[in-house]
Design an enzyme around this catalytic site. Structure first.
Site, short mmCIF file in Angstrom:
data_model
loop_
_atom_site.label_atom_id
_atom_site.label_comp_id
_atom_site.label_asym_id
_atom_site.label_seq_id
_atom_site.Cartn_x
_atom_site.Cartn_y
_atom_site.Cartn_z
CG HIS A 63 -13.55 -3.79 -25.91
ND1 HIS A 63 -13.03 -4.11 -24.67
CD2 HIS A 63 -12.66 -2.90 -26.44
CE1 HIS A 63 -11.90 -3.45 -24.46
NE2 HIS A 63 -11.66 -2.72 -25.53
CG HIS A 65 -10.44 -1.48 -28.89
ND1 HIS A 65 -10.87 -0.53 -27.98
CD2 HIS A 65 -10.80 -1.02 -30.13
CE1 HIS A 65 -11.47 0.46 -28.63
NE2 HIS A 65 -11.44 0.19 -29.93
CG ASP A 67 -5.89 -3.47 -25.63
OD1 ASP A 67 -6.77 -3.36 -26.48
OD2 ASP A 67 -5.82 -2.76 -24.61
CG HIS A 68 -9.31 -5.64 -24.19
ND1 HIS A 68 -9.46 -5.66 -22.83
CD2 HIS A 68 -8.84 -4.41 -24.49
CE1 HIS A 68 -9.09 -4.49 -22.32
NE2 HIS A 68 -8.71 -3.71 -23.31
CG HIS A 137 -14.27 1.35 -24.61
ND1 HIS A 137 -13.41 2.33 -24.15
CD2 HIS A 137 -13.50 0.52 -25.38
CE1 HIS A 137 -12.20 2.09 -24.60
NE2 HIS A 137 -12.23 1.02 -25.35
CG ASP A 204 -10.64 -1.08 -22.43
OD1 ASP A 204 -9.93 -1.41 -21.46
OD2 ASP A 204 -10.19 -0.93 -23.57
CG HIS A 262 -6.52 -1.67 -19.58
ND1 HIS A 262 -6.67 -0.37 -20.04
CD2 HIS A 262 -6.69 -2.46 -20.65
CE1 HIS A 262 -6.92 -0.39 -21.34
NE2 HIS A 262 -6.94 -1.66 -21.74
#
Length: 302
Positions: A63, A65, A67-68, A137, A204, A262
């Site tokens: 996805h 976000h 941090d990914h 999520h 997530d 994570h």
């Protein structure tokens, strides 16, 4: 000799810390090098881990976000800088196309590498090796499952009994039957069923059917465990798993080994063992705590 292992490039959630980089995981699966969720700093972590861009054959983004996915820009540019000769397939939620395009062309560079984009919209098989399922999520999020086809393990003593050797072994594996001295011998007579190995990547999400589908009978399951059980209300609110829920997922799915990752920065690094302890309340298999730059070998075949 095949090589199957998981290289942890980063294991933090939301923000990097002194000990943990943003997410990033490189799965070596024979000839495949599958990079999952390249967060900020992934390019440098690859160097630190002794890995190169030429190893990457696929990029899988759960996805968009940061941090990914913030490491996508540098990773994609590095493919061209290093003249990676093979096409690299890139999978990501179709609803995040605008973010993918922004990251891909965030700065000027000479694009030489071939990037094949595969936007995801539905659950299921996307190619012979890879399947996906939607997770629960706050934005569209897909988990990934890498599954080797089932096969058969040849039994040397049975081959010898029927006088099958050399090129005829290969012929038997290809055709399923071979004739020896006027007798028809089938592959079932000289082999046993060998289940294909499975890797699952669940990131997530709250507990949901998609997570269970991905993790079913996985030899190695990577599952987010952002929160400890004491903060399960926060986990539910922000649609994340606790370490205990990750353990429950592994147990219900029949996974063999579990990798927890994570981790929220709210918990001290030197107390990470608590995540394993909580997951172990639900899951009795081997549990790994993701540590940046560590390599986790694939379990031996069943």
């Amino acid at each position: 000799m095949s090589q199957r292992e998981l290289v942890v490039l980063g294991s933090a959630s939301q923000t990097p810390t002194r000990h943990r980089n943003h997410n990033g995981y490189l799965l070596r699966f024979d000839a495949e090098g599958i990079l999952f969720d390249p967060g900020e700093g992934t390019q440098r972590q690859m160097i630190q881990a002794g890995r190169t861009a030429t190893e990457i054959t696929r990029i899988c983004v759960t996805h968009f976000h940061g941090d990914h996915s913030l490491g996508l820009a540098g990773t994609i540019q590095r493919l061209s800088l290093d003249n990676v000769p093979h096409p690299v397939r890139c999978y990501y939620p179709a609803s995040g196309q605008v973010y993918f395009d922004r990251l891909r062309y965030s700065t000027s560079f000479h694009e030489r590498a071939t990037l094949v984009t595969v936007p995801l919209q539905v659950d299921g098989q996307v190619d012979p090796l890879l399947s996906v399922a939607a997770l629960d999520h706050r934005i569209d999020c897909y988990g990934y499952r890498v599954a080797e086809p089932d096969g058969r393990r040849m039994l040397p003593e049975r081959l010898a009994e029927f006088g099958i050797r050399g090129p005829r072994v290969g012929q038997l594996q290809r055709d399923g039957v071979v004739e020896v001295d006027g007798r028809r011998v089938t592959v079932e007579e000289v082999s046993v069923f060998r289940p294909g190995q499975v890797f699952a990547f669940v990131m997530d999400t709250r507990m949901c059917p998609g997570a269970l589908t991905l993790a079913r009978d996985a030899d190695l399951l990577v599952a987010e465990s952002t929160f400890l059980d004491q903060d399960r209300d926060l986990a539910h609110r922000y649609r994340h798993l606790t370490s205990r829920e990750a353990g429950r997922l592994a147990a219900e799915a029949g996974a063999r080994e579990l990798v927890l990752t994570h981790f929220s920065q709210r918990y001290p690094y030197d107390e990470a063992e608590r995540f394993r302890e909580e997951a172990a309340l639900e899951f009795k298999g081997e549990i790994h705590l993701a540590v940046d730059l560590a390599t986790i070998p694939f379990p031996a075949r069943r």
